[in-house]
Design a protein around this motif. Sequence first.
Motif, PDB file in Angstrom:
ATOM      1  N   ARG B  23       0.862  -1.182   0.000  1.00 34.71           N
ATOM      2  CA  ARG B  23       0.000   0.000   0.000  1.00 34.71           C
ATOM      3  C   ARG B  23       0.888   1.219   0.000  1.00 34.71           C
ATOM      4  N   MET B  24       0.404   2.280  -0.665  1.00 30.57           N
ATOM      5  CA  MET B  24       1.151   3.538  -0.620  1.00 30.57           C
ATOM      6  C   MET B  24       0.159   4.670  -0.436  1.00 30.57           C
ATOM      7  N   ASP B  25       0.672   5.768   0.142  1.00 30.48           N
ATOM      8  CA  ASP B  25      -0.236   6.907   0.313  1.00 30.48           C
ATOM      9  C   ASP B  25      -0.202   7.773  -0.947  1.00 30.48           C
ATOM     10  N   MET B  26      -0.877   8.933  -0.857  1.00 27.21           N
ATOM     11  CA  MET B  26      -1.036   9.724  -2.061  1.00 27.21           C
ATOM     12  C   MET B  26       0.257  10.407  -2.519  1.00 27.21           C
ATOM     13  N   ASN B  27       1.274  10.396  -1.646  1.00 31.31           N
ATOM     14  CA  ASN B  27       2.588  10.891  -2.078  1.00 31.31           C
ATOM     15  C   ASN B  27       3.406   9.804  -2.754  1.00 31.31           C
ATOM     16  N   GLY B  28       2.918   8.576  -2.626  1.00 32.18           N
ATOM     17  CA  GLY B  28       3.701   7.467  -3.154  1.00 32.18           C
ATOM     18  C   GLY B  28       4.607   6.861  -2.098  1.00 32.18           C
ATOM     19  N   ASP B  29       4.384   7.205  -0.827  1.00 25.78           N
ATOM     20  CA  ASP B  29       5.192   6.612   0.237  1.00 25.78           C
ATOM     21  C   ASP B  29       4.591   5.268   0.638  1.00 25.78           C
ATOM     22  N   VAL B  30       5.469   4.288   0.833  1.00 28.93           N
ATOM     23  CA  VAL B  30       5.021   2.926   1.118  1.00 28.93           C
ATOM     24  C   VAL B  30       4.510   2.838   2.551  1.00 28.93           C
ATOM     25  N   THR B  31       3.293   2.281   2.722  1.00 27.05           N
ATOM     26  CA  THR B  31       2.754   2.121   4.072  1.00 27.05           C
ATOM     27  C   THR B  31       2.622   0.658   4.463  1.00 27.05           C
ATOM     28  N   TYR B  32       2.677  -0.212   3.448  1.00 23.39           N
ATOM     29  CA  TYR B  32       2.627  -1.635   3.745  1.00 23.39           C
ATOM     30  C   TYR B  32       3.383  -2.374   2.643  1.00 23.39           C
ATOM     31  N   PHE B  33       4.064  -3.461   3.004  1.00 19.07           N
ATOM     32  CA  PHE B  33       4.903  -4.189   2.053  1.00 19.07           C
ATOM     33  C   PHE B  33       4.939  -5.631   2.511  1.00 19.07           C
ATOM     34  N   ASN B  34       4.242  -6.552   1.820  1.00 17.13           N
ATOM     35  CA  ASN B  34       4.133  -7.915   2.364  1.00 17.13           C
ATOM     36  C   ASN B  34       5.440  -8.698   2.211  1.00 17.13           C
ATOM     37  N   ARG B  35       5.445  -9.896   2.791  1.00 16.09           N
ATOM     38  CA  ARG B  35       6.700 -10.664   2.848  1.00 16.09           C
ATOM     39  C   ARG B  35       7.168 -11.029   1.434  1.00 16.09           C
ATOM     40  N   PHE B  36       6.210 -11.387   0.589  1.00 20.91           N
ATOM     41  CA  PHE B  36       6.584 -11.752  -0.785  1.00 20.91           C
ATOM     42  C   PHE B  36       7.276 -10.578  -1.466  1.00 20.91           C
ATOM     43  N   ALA B  37       6.726  -9.363  -1.236  1.00 18.28           N
ATOM     44  CA  ALA B  37       7.326  -8.162  -1.832  1.00 18.28           C
ATOM     45  C   ALA B  37       8.735  -7.959  -1.298  1.00 18.28           C
ATOM     46  N   GLN B  38       8.912  -8.190   0.008  1.00 15.85           N
ATOM     47  CA  GLN B  38      10.243  -8.020   0.603  1.00 15.85           C
ATOM     48  C   GLN B  38      11.246  -8.970  -0.037  1.00 15.85           C
ATOM     49  N   ASN B  39      10.828 -10.232  -0.200  1.00 20.38           N
ATOM     50  CA  ASN B  39      11.720 -11.211  -0.826  1.00 20.38           C
ATOM     51  C   ASN B  39      11.975 -10.860  -2.282  1.00 20.38           C
ATOM     52  N   PHE B  40      10.911 -10.445  -2.944  1.00 19.47           N
ATOM     53  CA  PHE B  40      11.014 -10.183  -4.373  1.00 19.47           C
ATOM     54  C   PHE B  40      11.937  -9.005  -4.668  1.00 19.47           C
ATOM     55  N   PHE B  41      11.687  -7.893  -3.957  1.00 21.47           N
ATOM     56  CA  PHE B  41      12.456  -6.686  -4.258  1.00 21.47           C
ATOM     57  C   PHE B  41      13.775  -6.612  -3.489  1.00 21.47           C
ATOM     58  N   GLY B  55      12.443   5.732  -6.682  1.00 15.97           N
ATOM     59  CA  GLY B  55      13.759   5.735  -6.057  1.00 15.97           C
ATOM     60  C   GLY B  55      14.021   4.440  -5.319  1.00 15.97           C
ATOM     61  N   THR B  56      12.947   3.688  -4.996  1.00 14.02           N
ATOM     62  CA  THR B  56      13.156   2.364  -4.415  1.00 14.02           C
ATOM     63  C   THR B  56      12.760   1.311  -5.436  1.00 14.02           C
ATOM     64  N   ILE B  57      11.448   0.975  -5.461  1.00 17.00           N
ATOM     65  CA  ILE B  57      11.053  -0.097  -6.391  1.00 17.00           C
ATOM     66  C   ILE B  57      10.649   0.433  -7.763  1.00 17.00           C
ATOM     67  N   VAL B  58      10.568   1.743  -7.889  1.00 21.30           N
ATOM     68  CA  VAL B  58      10.251   2.322  -9.198  1.00 21.30           C
ATOM     69  C   VAL B  58      11.411   3.231  -9.594  1.00 21.30           C
ATOM     70  N   ALA B  59      12.040   2.951 -10.746  1.00 26.44           N
ATOM     71  CA  ALA B  59      13.092   3.838 -11.241  1.00 26.44           C
ATOM     72  C   ALA B  59      12.418   5.064 -11.859  1.00 26.44           C
ATOM     73  N   PRO B  60      13.071   6.247 -11.811  1.00 27.47           N
ATOM     74  CA  PRO B  60      12.442   7.455 -12.372  1.00 27.47           C
ATOM     75  C   PRO B  60      12.028   7.281 -13.840  1.00 27.47           C
ATOM     76  N   THR B  61      12.866   6.543 -14.578  1.00 21.89           N
ATOM     77  CA  THR B  61      12.459   6.224 -15.958  1.00 21.89           C
ATOM     78  C   THR B  61      12.745   4.749 -16.183  1.00 21.89           C
ATOM     79  N   ASP B  62      11.936   4.110 -17.013  1.00 27.32           N
ATOM     80  CA  ASP B  62      12.195   2.688 -17.265  1.00 27.32           C
ATOM     81  C   ASP B  62      13.226   2.545 -18.386  1.00 27.32           C
ATOM     82  N   SER B  63      13.566   1.308 -18.739  1.00 26.21           N
ATOM     83  CA  SER B  63      14.687   1.129 -19.673  1.00 26.21           C
ATOM     84  C   SER B  63      14.366   1.626 -21.085  1.00 26.21           C
TER      85      SER B  63
END
Lengths: 125, 374
Positions: B23-41, B55-63
């Motif tokens: 889950r993220m708030d309206m600024n895009g700050d992460v408020t919840y991150f499940n275990r699968f996400a932790q392992n994955f990222f 800046g974390t799981i989303v790069a400013p621009t993609d490839s």
Amino acid sequence: MADEKKTILIIEDEPLNMRLTVDLLEINGFNTLSCCDGIAALETLKKTIPDLILLDINMPKMNGYEVHENIRKDSRLDRVKVLALSASVMKEDEERIRKAGFNDFIPKPIDTKGLVKKIREYLSI
Amino acid sequence: MSRDELDIQYRDIVENANSIILRMDMNGDVTYFNRFAQNFFGYRQEEILGKNVVGTIVAPTDSSGRDLKAMIDDMALHPSSYVSNENENVMKNGRRAWIAWTNKSILDEDGRVREILCIGNDITRLKEAEEEIIKAKEAAESANKAKSSFLANMSHELRTPLNAIIGFSELMKDDSVGPLTDKQKEYLDYVWESGKHLLSLINDILDLSKVEAGKMELELSEFDLKELLKKSFIFIQEKAVKHGIALSADIKEGIGTVKADQRKVKQVIFNLLSNAVKFTPDGGKIGITAEKTGKGEILVCVSDTGIGIEAKDSGRVFSEFEQIDSEYSRKYAGTGLGMPLSKKFVELHGGKMWFESEKGKGTHFYFTLPLNVG
Ligand SMILES: Nc1ncnc2c1ncn2[C@@H]1O[C@H](COP(=O)(O)OP(=O)(O)OP(=O)(O)O)[C@@H](O)[C@H]1O
Ligand SMILES: [Mg+2]
């Protein structure tokens, strides 16, 4: 006047194809003038006005479309019919030839009897 | 189950689901991150909570250069446009992955969007496969273009010498340059016929490649089919007379004007008739019939009393460049393009083509033409 020989100008760069058209028309009672490129043809046309022109499309120096454009700019040649002869026979080629305003399109290989008949029709003889 | 027990159970489901859930708030700050996400990222919970996704799981621009920061900003403004969304994400170690996201707005008591619940699945392999397919398709398209232009050039180059071969033969044939002996005439006929054959071959190959590229278009016009059929015997008259083959036509009432591609219909009939004379021994019969069927189409049949086609060979008749090897067919020039092309022409009109045959007895070729093409 009626039995005076008509003169056909043939513009064609390939020697054997030229020879064929010249001989075909001579055998069938026409006078022929031949030019192996567009520049020479436009020079010839300054001096003489043929009764009809057979114009090859794919030629070095100046292609048939350009030669045709120049011919059509010259009002002395208004009544001279110009038939395009081409070995490019795809639909797009034919459309381009028709759009350019040639009087007719003759695909190669030519049908010798058909060509003579067509020329006679255009000259109303 | 008590309320608490249920809560624990749900939490467990979300924590251990085999999907990325955050889950993220309206600024895009992460408020919840499940275990699968932790392992994955590769982020521990405390490393990512409160951090912005950009800046974390989303790069400013993609490839490919797509601006993902702008996308996340836009997502906060128009969450409903991102109910399902595919984009590139990045792991802590810098590896990139394509994720298919479903995003759901979470509202507060006043109905305002507070947070976004995002559930994601890794589709990197699917994406890669898709890219492979696109690449392969582009390669095929460019190969096809190269083939078309090769064929156009070939056609032009072959026509130029053919003009001399056919043209000079015609000049000589007419005796216009002096009389020829019978033998000379015969040989000249071979030269002329071979030139014509080569020309029809070039035309067939061009047609076939157009059909295969899906570029063959019908040039529809209205014409009298009855007239066309009646006149069609002209194509084979000379050969038929020479070989004592009787020709008969039975065109039923009601066959008149049709709307179709005249050149192609003519070619189909020509191909059928030329096969019929080719494969019928001296003294045989060739017939052409046409009638309306009850199904809004015209049925045309070209029949012969020739050598016939064995059941085991029937699959080859409509295959390109296939000729059934018989003592008979070897005597005749042919390429094996006539029937496959004819069938395709008929099918372009929405009709069908087939045959019935008995070895040694003869063959009936049929085709249908819908009355309303196009
Ligand atoms: N009326 C027929 N009787 C017997 N065999 C036939 C008949 N029509 C076609 N076939 C068989 O089907 C083959 C394919 O026919 P198709 O018209 O495609 O080729 P072709 O006549 O050999 O060559 P092309 O038509 O390209 O000059 C023939 O070679 C022949 O073996
Ligand atoms: Mg055939």
